[in-house]
Design an enzyme around this catalytic site. Structure first.
Site, PDB file in Angstrom:
ATOM      1  N   TYR A 122     -13.643  -6.508  11.533  1.00 57.18           N
ATOM      2  CA  TYR A 122     -13.925  -6.727  10.109  1.00 57.18           C
ATOM      3  C   TYR A 122     -14.930  -7.841   9.833  1.00 57.18           C
ATOM      4  O   TYR A 122     -15.221  -8.125   8.668  1.00 57.18           O
ATOM      5  CB  TYR A 122     -12.616  -7.005   9.361  1.00 57.18           C
ATOM      6  CG  TYR A 122     -11.585  -5.907   9.543  1.00 57.18           C
ATOM      7  CD1 TYR A 122     -11.868  -4.596   9.173  1.00 57.18           C
ATOM      8  CD2 TYR A 122     -10.333  -6.174  10.108  1.00 57.18           C
ATOM      9  CE1 TYR A 122     -10.937  -3.586   9.354  1.00 57.18           C
ATOM     10  CE2 TYR A 122      -9.392  -5.169  10.295  1.00 57.18           C
ATOM     11  CZ  TYR A 122      -9.699  -3.866   9.914  1.00 57.18           C
ATOM     12  OH  TYR A 122      -8.777  -2.874  10.093  1.00 57.18           O
ATOM     13  N   ASN A 169     -11.640   0.763  -1.047  1.00 58.02           N
ATOM     14  CA  ASN A 169     -11.198   0.593   0.333  1.00 58.02           C
ATOM     15  C   ASN A 169      -9.682   0.461   0.227  1.00 58.02           C
ATOM     16  O   ASN A 169      -9.166  -0.594  -0.166  1.00 58.02           O
ATOM     17  CB  ASN A 169     -11.807  -0.658   0.972  1.00 58.02           C
ATOM     18  CG  ASN A 169     -11.383  -0.797   2.430  1.00 58.02           C
ATOM     19  OD1 ASN A 169     -10.511  -0.067   2.898  1.00 58.02           O
ATOM     20  ND2 ASN A 169     -11.979  -1.734   3.142  1.00 58.02           N
ATOM     21  N   HIS A 179      -4.479   6.150   4.994  1.00 58.03           N
ATOM     22  CA  HIS A 179      -3.997   7.064   6.034  1.00 58.03           C
ATOM     23  C   HIS A 179      -2.688   7.766   5.683  1.00 58.03           C
ATOM     24  O   HIS A 179      -2.325   8.717   6.348  1.00 58.03           O
ATOM     25  CB  HIS A 179      -3.853   6.296   7.356  1.00 58.03           C
ATOM     26  CG  HIS A 179      -5.072   5.463   7.672  1.00 58.03           C
ATOM     27  ND1 HIS A 179      -6.331   6.005   7.794  1.00 58.03           N
ATOM     28  CD2 HIS A 179      -5.233   4.119   7.848  1.00 58.03           C
ATOM     29  CE1 HIS A 179      -7.213   5.044   8.047  1.00 58.03           C
ATOM     30  NE2 HIS A 179      -6.570   3.884   8.082  1.00 58.03           N
ATOM     31  N   ASP A 221      -2.745  10.778  -5.365  1.00 54.91           N
ATOM     32  CA  ASP A 221      -2.460  11.479  -6.621  1.00 54.91           C
ATOM     33  C   ASP A 221      -3.043  10.723  -7.812  1.00 54.91           C
ATOM     34  O   ASP A 221      -3.548  11.335  -8.760  1.00 54.91           O
ATOM     35  CB  ASP A 221      -0.941  11.657  -6.808  1.00 54.91           C
ATOM     36  CG  ASP A 221      -0.390  12.821  -5.992  1.00 54.91           C
ATOM     37  OD1 ASP A 221      -1.187  13.565  -5.380  1.00 54.91           O
ATOM     38  OD2 ASP A 221       0.852  12.976  -5.957  1.00 54.91           O
ATOM     39  N   HIS A 243     -14.866   1.859   4.121  1.00 58.38           N
ATOM     40  CA  HIS A 243     -14.145   1.071   5.127  1.00 58.38           C
ATOM     41  C   HIS A 243     -15.133   0.177   5.845  1.00 58.38           C
ATOM     42  O   HIS A 243     -16.253   0.612   6.152  1.00 58.38           O
ATOM     43  CB  HIS A 243     -13.452   1.985   6.150  1.00 58.38           C
ATOM     44  CG  HIS A 243     -12.481   2.916   5.513  1.00 58.38           C
ATOM     45  ND1 HIS A 243     -11.231   2.509   5.112  1.00 58.38           N
ATOM     46  CD2 HIS A 243     -12.599   4.217   5.163  1.00 58.38           C
ATOM     47  CE1 HIS A 243     -10.611   3.536   4.541  1.00 58.38           C
ATOM     48  NE2 HIS A 243     -11.414   4.578   4.558  1.00 58.38           N
ATOM     49  N   MET A 244     -14.707  -1.033   6.144  1.00 57.99           N
ATOM     50  CA  MET A 244     -15.556  -1.957   6.903  1.00 57.99           C
ATOM     51  C   MET A 244     -15.763  -1.429   8.318  1.00 57.99           C
ATOM     52  O   MET A 244     -16.871  -1.432   8.846  1.00 57.99           O
ATOM     53  CB  MET A 244     -14.874  -3.326   6.987  1.00 57.99           C
ATOM     54  CG  MET A 244     -14.679  -3.996   5.658  1.00 57.99           C
ATOM     55  SD  MET A 244     -16.097  -4.988   5.201  1.00 57.99           S
ATOM     56  CE  MET A 244     -15.593  -6.531   5.947  1.00 57.99           C
ATOM     57  N   SER A 245     -14.674  -1.022   8.955  1.00 57.34           N
ATOM     58  CA  SER A 245     -14.757  -0.585  10.351  1.00 57.34           C
ATOM     59  C   SER A 245     -15.033   0.916  10.419  1.00 57.34           C
ATOM     60  O   SER A 245     -14.852   1.639   9.432  1.00 57.34           O
ATOM     61  CB  SER A 245     -13.431  -0.906  11.070  1.00 57.34           C
ATOM     62  OG  SER A 245     -12.375  -0.162  10.496  1.00 57.34           O
ATOM     63  N   ARG A 250      -5.938   6.335  12.282  1.00 61.45           N
ATOM     64  CA  ARG A 250      -6.992   5.948  11.324  1.00 61.45           C
ATOM     65  C   ARG A 250      -8.026   7.058  11.122  1.00 61.45           C
ATOM     66  O   ARG A 250      -8.892   6.968  10.249  1.00 61.45           O
ATOM     67  CB  ARG A 250      -7.701   4.672  11.780  1.00 61.45           C
ATOM     68  CG  ARG A 250      -6.815   3.456  11.801  1.00 61.45           C
ATOM     69  CD  ARG A 250      -7.604   2.194  12.126  1.00 61.45           C
ATOM     70  NE  ARG A 250      -6.761   1.212  12.765  1.00 61.45           N
ATOM     71  CZ  ARG A 250      -5.987   0.334  12.118  1.00 61.45           C
ATOM     72  NH1 ARG A 250      -5.969   0.304  10.797  1.00 61.45           N
ATOM     73  NH2 ARG A 250      -5.241  -0.522  12.785  1.00 61.45           N
TER      74      ARG A 250
HETATM   75  C1  DQA Z   1      -9.932  -0.526   6.787  1.00 63.51           C
HETATM   76  C2  DQA Z   1      -9.515   0.424   7.926  1.00 63.51           C
HETATM   77  C3  DQA Z   1      -8.031   0.761   7.844  1.00 63.51           C
HETATM   78  O1  DQA Z   1      -7.665   1.601   8.906  1.00 63.51           O
HETATM   79  C4  DQA Z   1      -7.215  -0.500   7.929  1.00 63.51           C
HETATM   80  O2  DQA Z   1      -5.839  -0.210   7.780  1.00 63.51           O
HETATM   81  C5  DQA Z   1      -7.649  -1.567   6.981  1.00 63.51           C
HETATM   82  C6  DQA Z   1      -9.079  -1.773   6.761  1.00 63.51           C
HETATM   83  C7  DQA Z   1     -11.395  -0.954   6.928  1.00 63.51           C
HETATM   84  O3  DQA Z   1     -11.932  -1.507   5.955  1.00 63.51           O
HETATM   85  O4  DQA Z   1     -12.011  -0.771   7.981  1.00 63.51           O
HETATM   86  O5  DQA Z   1      -6.832  -2.311   6.434  1.00 63.51           O
HETATM   87  O6  DQA Z   1      -9.796   0.163   5.556  1.00 63.51           O
END
Ligand code: DQA
Length: 148
Positions: A22, A74, A80, A87, A100-102, A111
């Site tokens: 992150y 995010n 997940h 909803d 998502h950052m990652s 994930r």
């Molecule tokens: C996340 C990726 C998710 O899998 C994880 O649970 C996060 C951060 C991301 O920003 O990469 O909390 O959403």
């Protein structure tokens, strides 16, 4: 144009949490960059973070009638498995961009699944803070297209 940027659970810990995934930017620094880009794009950006699913659902409900033109979300780990967040988002008429950052697809199998992916306009992941900035550009562009 009003854009709502939502951060889910544990994301207040950016800067302290797993820097290999992150980076080191804090959520406040991310929000500053998002706000600055919003000004450049002529959008008003509201950023909100919560660790409580019900609070997130209620903020999403408000977006139905508060003039929100697009949502960038995010949802953290809720991505997940949370059908509740899904909803709530599905009620909205405006475009939604998942970020998502990652790169979630290069990580653990759980994930790889997003329960949001088929109700959002698109997903951007793997670019760190840039994922939010790209997401904001996509949201502004989708909202502008919707108006034309
Ligand atoms: C996340 C990726 C998710 O899998 C994880 O649970 C996060 C951060 C991301 O920003 O990469 O909390 O959403």
């Amino acid at each position: 144009m009003k854009i709502l940027v939502l951060h889910g659970l544990n994301l207040n810990m950016f800067g302290k949490r797993d820097p290999a995934q992150y980076g080191t930017a804090t959520l406040a620094q991310i929000d500053d960059q998002v706000q600055a880009l919003g000004r450049e794009l002529g959008a008003t950006v509201e950023c909100m973070q919560t660790n409580f699913e019900g609070a997130m659902v209620e903020r999403i409900h408000l977006a139905h009638s508060d003039g929100t033109a697009a949502v960038v979300i995010n949802a953290g780990a809720w991505t997940h498995y949370s059908y509740g967040i899904r909803d709530a988002l599905a009620i909205l008429k405006c475009p939604i961009v998942e970020v998502h950052m990652s790169n979630v697809h290069a990580r653990e199998a759980f994930r790889h699944v997003s329960v949001l992916s088929d109700i959002v306009r698109g997903q951007i992941c793997g670019f760190g803070v840039e994922s939010y900035l790209l997401g904001l550009r996509a949201a502004v562009s989708a909202a502008s297209a919707g108006k034309a």
